[in-house]
Structures are given as C-alpha cells and as structure tokens.
Design an enzyme around this catalytic site. Sequence first.
Site, PDB file in Angstrom:
ATOM      1  N   HIS A 160       0.844  -1.200   0.000  1.00  0.00           N
ATOM      2  CA  HIS A 160       0.000   0.000   0.000  1.00  0.00           C
ATOM      3  C   HIS A 160       0.885   1.257   0.000  1.00  0.00           C
ATOM      4  O   HIS A 160       0.652   2.196  -0.756  1.00  0.00           O
ATOM      5  CB  HIS A 160      -0.865   0.056   1.270  1.00  0.00           C
ATOM      6  CG  HIS A 160      -1.958  -0.981   1.365  1.00  0.00           C
ATOM      7  ND1 HIS A 160      -2.102  -1.806   2.452  1.00  0.00           N
ATOM      8  CD2 HIS A 160      -2.967  -1.312   0.525  1.00  0.00           C
ATOM      9  CE1 HIS A 160      -3.162  -2.583   2.285  1.00  0.00           C
ATOM     10  NE2 HIS A 160      -3.699  -2.317   1.124  1.00  0.00           N
ATOM     11  N   LYS A 214     -15.347  -7.151   7.084  1.00  0.00           N
ATOM     12  CA  LYS A 214     -14.630  -8.345   7.544  1.00  0.00           C
ATOM     13  C   LYS A 214     -14.365  -8.181   9.037  1.00  0.00           C
ATOM     14  O   LYS A 214     -14.504  -7.094   9.595  1.00  0.00           O
ATOM     15  CB  LYS A 214     -13.289  -8.479   6.825  1.00  0.00           C
ATOM     16  CG  LYS A 214     -13.346  -8.230   5.342  1.00  0.00           C
ATOM     17  CD  LYS A 214     -11.927  -8.179   4.760  1.00  0.00           C
ATOM     18  CE  LYS A 214     -11.858  -7.388   3.474  1.00  0.00           C
ATOM     19  NZ  LYS A 214     -10.527  -7.088   3.011  1.00  0.00           N
ATOM     20  N   ARG A 265      -2.465  -6.297  -7.821  1.00  0.00           N
ATOM     21  CA  ARG A 265      -1.332  -7.187  -7.520  1.00  0.00           C
ATOM     22  C   ARG A 265      -1.208  -8.284  -8.560  1.00  0.00           C
ATOM     23  O   ARG A 265      -0.210  -8.410  -9.231  1.00  0.00           O
ATOM     24  CB  ARG A 265      -1.496  -7.795  -6.125  1.00  0.00           C
ATOM     25  CG  ARG A 265      -1.305  -6.778  -5.013  1.00  0.00           C
ATOM     26  CD  ARG A 265      -1.822  -7.295  -3.709  1.00  0.00           C
ATOM     27  NE  ARG A 265      -3.250  -7.532  -3.793  1.00  0.00           N
ATOM     28  CZ  ARG A 265      -3.963  -8.146  -2.860  1.00  0.00           C
ATOM     29  NH1 ARG A 265      -3.384  -8.602  -1.781  1.00  0.00           N
ATOM     30  NH2 ARG A 265      -5.256  -8.290  -3.012  1.00  0.00           N
ATOM     31  N   SER A 311      -3.264  -8.273   3.551  1.00  0.00           N
ATOM     32  CA  SER A 311      -3.442  -8.023   4.984  1.00  0.00           C
ATOM     33  C   SER A 311      -3.752  -9.325   5.720  1.00  0.00           C
ATOM     34  O   SER A 311      -3.290  -9.538   6.841  1.00  0.00           O
ATOM     35  CB  SER A 311      -4.555  -6.998   5.192  1.00  0.00           C
ATOM     36  OG  SER A 311      -4.200  -5.786   4.576  1.00  0.00           O
TER      37      SER A 311
HETATM   38  N1  COA Z   1       0.026  -4.269  -1.702  1.00  0.00           N
HETATM   39  C1  COA Z   1      -0.234  -5.243  -0.829  1.00  0.00           C
HETATM   40  N2  COA Z   1      -1.475  -5.615  -0.497  1.00  0.00           N
HETATM   41  C2  COA Z   1      -2.486  -4.956  -1.061  1.00  0.00           C
HETATM   42  C3  COA Z   1      -2.280  -3.941  -1.991  1.00  0.00           C
HETATM   43  C4  COA Z   1      -0.953  -3.596  -2.305  1.00  0.00           C
HETATM   44  N3  COA Z   1      -0.675  -2.641  -3.184  1.00  0.00           N
HETATM   45  N4  COA Z   1      -3.481  -3.491  -2.396  1.00  0.00           N
HETATM   46  C5  COA Z   1      -4.394  -4.208  -1.757  1.00  0.00           C
HETATM   47  N5  COA Z   1      -3.813  -5.102  -0.947  1.00  0.00           N
HETATM   48  C6  COA Z   1      -4.498  -6.113  -0.162  1.00  0.00           C
HETATM   49  C7  COA Z   1      -4.816  -5.764   1.239  1.00  0.00           C
HETATM   50  O1  COA Z   1      -3.771  -6.145   2.062  1.00  0.00           O
HETATM   51  C8  COA Z   1      -6.091  -6.535   1.501  1.00  0.00           C
HETATM   52  O2  COA Z   1      -5.860  -7.883   1.824  1.00  0.00           O
HETATM   53  P1  COA Z   1      -6.987  -8.825   2.460  1.00  0.00           P
HETATM   54  O3  COA Z   1      -8.039  -9.005   1.415  1.00  0.00           O
HETATM   55  O4  COA Z   1      -6.233 -10.046   2.753  1.00  0.00           O
HETATM   56  O5  COA Z   1      -7.501  -8.129   3.700  1.00  0.00           O
HETATM   57  C9  COA Z   1      -6.769  -6.459   0.189  1.00  0.00           C
HETATM   58  O6  COA Z   1      -5.759  -6.334  -0.755  1.00  0.00           O
HETATM   59  C10 COA Z   1      -7.647  -5.272   0.002  1.00  0.00           C
HETATM   60  O7  COA Z   1      -7.532  -4.393   1.091  1.00  0.00           O
HETATM   61  P2  COA Z   1      -7.561  -2.822   1.088  1.00  0.00           P
HETATM   62  O8  COA Z   1      -6.873  -2.257  -0.126  1.00  0.00           O
HETATM   63  O9  COA Z   1      -7.116  -2.354   2.416  1.00  0.00           O
HETATM   64  O10 COA Z   1      -9.063  -2.514   1.067  1.00  0.00           O
HETATM   65  P3  COA Z   1     -10.214  -3.066   0.233  1.00  0.00           P
HETATM   66  O11 COA Z   1      -9.867  -3.384  -1.159  1.00  0.00           O
HETATM   67  O12 COA Z   1     -10.839  -4.166   0.993  1.00  0.00           O
HETATM   68  O13 COA Z   1     -11.103  -1.721   0.267  1.00  0.00           O
HETATM   69  C11 COA Z   1     -12.965  -0.336  -0.220  1.00  0.00           C
HETATM   70  C12 COA Z   1     -12.288  -1.699  -0.355  1.00  0.00           C
HETATM   71  C13 COA Z   1     -12.951   0.199   1.192  1.00  0.00           C
HETATM   72  C14 COA Z   1     -12.266   0.659  -1.117  1.00  0.00           C
HETATM   73  C15 COA Z   1     -14.400  -0.584  -0.752  1.00  0.00           C
HETATM   74  O14 COA Z   1     -14.961  -1.682  -0.081  1.00  0.00           O
HETATM   75  C16 COA Z   1     -15.301   0.597  -0.551  1.00  0.00           C
HETATM   76  O15 COA Z   1     -15.237   1.535  -1.319  1.00  0.00           O
HETATM   77  N6  COA Z   1     -16.143   0.549   0.489  1.00  0.00           N
HETATM   78  C17 COA Z   1     -17.065   1.604   0.823  1.00  0.00           C
HETATM   79  C18 COA Z   1     -18.497   1.232   0.489  1.00  0.00           C
HETATM   80  C19 COA Z   1     -18.750   1.371  -0.964  1.00  0.00           C
HETATM   81  O16 COA Z   1     -18.678   2.434  -1.571  1.00  0.00           O
HETATM   82  N7  COA Z   1     -19.073   0.228  -1.586  1.00  0.00           N
HETATM   83  C20 COA Z   1     -19.315   0.141  -2.997  1.00  0.00           C
HETATM   84  C21 COA Z   1     -18.031  -0.025  -3.744  1.00  0.00           C
HETATM   85  S1  COA Z   1     -18.385  -0.407  -5.429  1.00  0.00           S
END
Ligand code: COA
Length: 161
Positions: A20, A44, A93, A131
């Site tokens: 990240h 989660k 990724r 994560s």
């Molecule tokens: N390097 C390493 N790991 C990464 C990464 C990177 N560059 N990018 C993502 N990841 C990993 C994270 O570690 C995490 O791992 P996990 O699935 O094992 O927990 C996963 O990828 C994604 O996590 P993160 O990037 O923290 O968040 P997310 O993708 O779960 O976030 C939101 C999603 C919050 C952006 C999305 O759910 C959202 O917008 N929510 C708000 C409600 C909404 O508007 N919903 C409609 C969306 S269409």
Amino acid sequence: MMKKSTVVYPGFFDPFTLGHQDIVVRATEVFEEVVVAVAKDSPKVSLFSFPERFEMAVEIFKDRKNVKVDSFDGLLINYMKKNGDKVLLRGLRTVSDFEYEFQMAQANKTLDASVETFFMMTDSRYSYLSSTLIREIARLDGDIGQMVPKIVSQRMKNKKI
Ligand code: COA
C-alpha cells in the site's frame, strides 16, 4: 510529467502494508495530492479498530506534505462527491485482483459517471502480500518486518493475537 490535482486511495488497511505504502509514494510522483481514505466500517472481522488504522496511516505519512490521511464511511462515491474528487486509485497485484477491481470500478462508475478509477501495478516485491497473510504470520509469531511499515509491526507486537 504533467500532474493532475488530487487522487483518492481508499481501503481498509487492516493493516497498512509496504505494498500500500509503495502505491501511495509512487502516486505522489504523478498527482499533486494523494488522499489516503481509511474506510471506517470493515465488513470483515478486523484486527485493528478504525482509530488504530487511521492513526497508523497518519504516522506512516507524517513527513509527506502531499499525502493527506482522511476517513470515510458509507459509499465511497458519496465521500468523493462531497469533496469534489474525481479520481480514484487502486493497486493491482495479480490477475486475481482484476475481477473484484473491475466490479468495483464499474459499480462506482454507474453510481457517478464523472469519477474515474486509475490502477497502478503493485511493485513485484509486494505482489504476494495481503493483509490477511500478514495477520496470519503475525498471529503465528512470524517476522513481518519486511512486509509492513515499522509502526504497524510495532503495534502488531503489542497486540495479543
Ligand atoms: N500491496 C499489498 N497488499 C495490497 C495492496 C498492495 N498494493 N493493495 C491491496 N492489498 C491487499 C490488502 O492487504 C487486503 O488484503 P486482504 O483481502 O487479505 O484483507 C486487500 O488487498 C484489500 O484491502 P484494502 O486495499 O485495504 O481494502 P479493500 O480493497 O478491501 O477496500 C474499499 C475496499 C474500502 C475501497 C471498498 O470496499 C469501498 O469503497 N467501500 C465503501 C463502500 C462502498 O462504496 N461500496 C461500494 C463499492 S463499489
């Protein structure tokens, strides 16, 4: 390179990884300002509470003037609308990220056609990281020092997981 105002980088960051961090730092070379938007409610089971996730993100970027840490709840698109932001950033990724990211980008585009999602390839050093993997390694007393910023490994040590 021509720079274009603000990009929003949203996530749960439970916890923030070096993957990240790498995306945010590289994005500062392209955009004038990167807003790290920490999502408040994780669907989660979370390891860190929202205030902890937020505080760690603030600490990680405290010396970078062009990175702002903010938070949001509810729909991401509403948060962006409120601030007049038009550009979203996500890291990719592996090919397995594509489906989820494609769905999210399309859904967001349907909700607000003026918002564009940009993708950056995660650095190959971090493409295996997630994560979930980090939480698992930490729980089993493995060394996560090469995977997360220092503040995160310190905080994880203090957590009984
Ligand atoms: N390097 C390493 N790991 C990464 C990464 C990177 N560059 N990018 C993502 N990841 C990993 C994270 O570690 C995490 O791992 P996990 O699935 O094992 O927990 C996963 O990828 C994604 O996590 P993160 O990037 O923290 O968040 P997310 O993708 O779960 O976030 C939101 C999603 C919050 C952006 C999305 O759910 C959202 O917008 N929510 C708000 C409600 C909404 O508007 N919903 C409609 C969306 S269409």
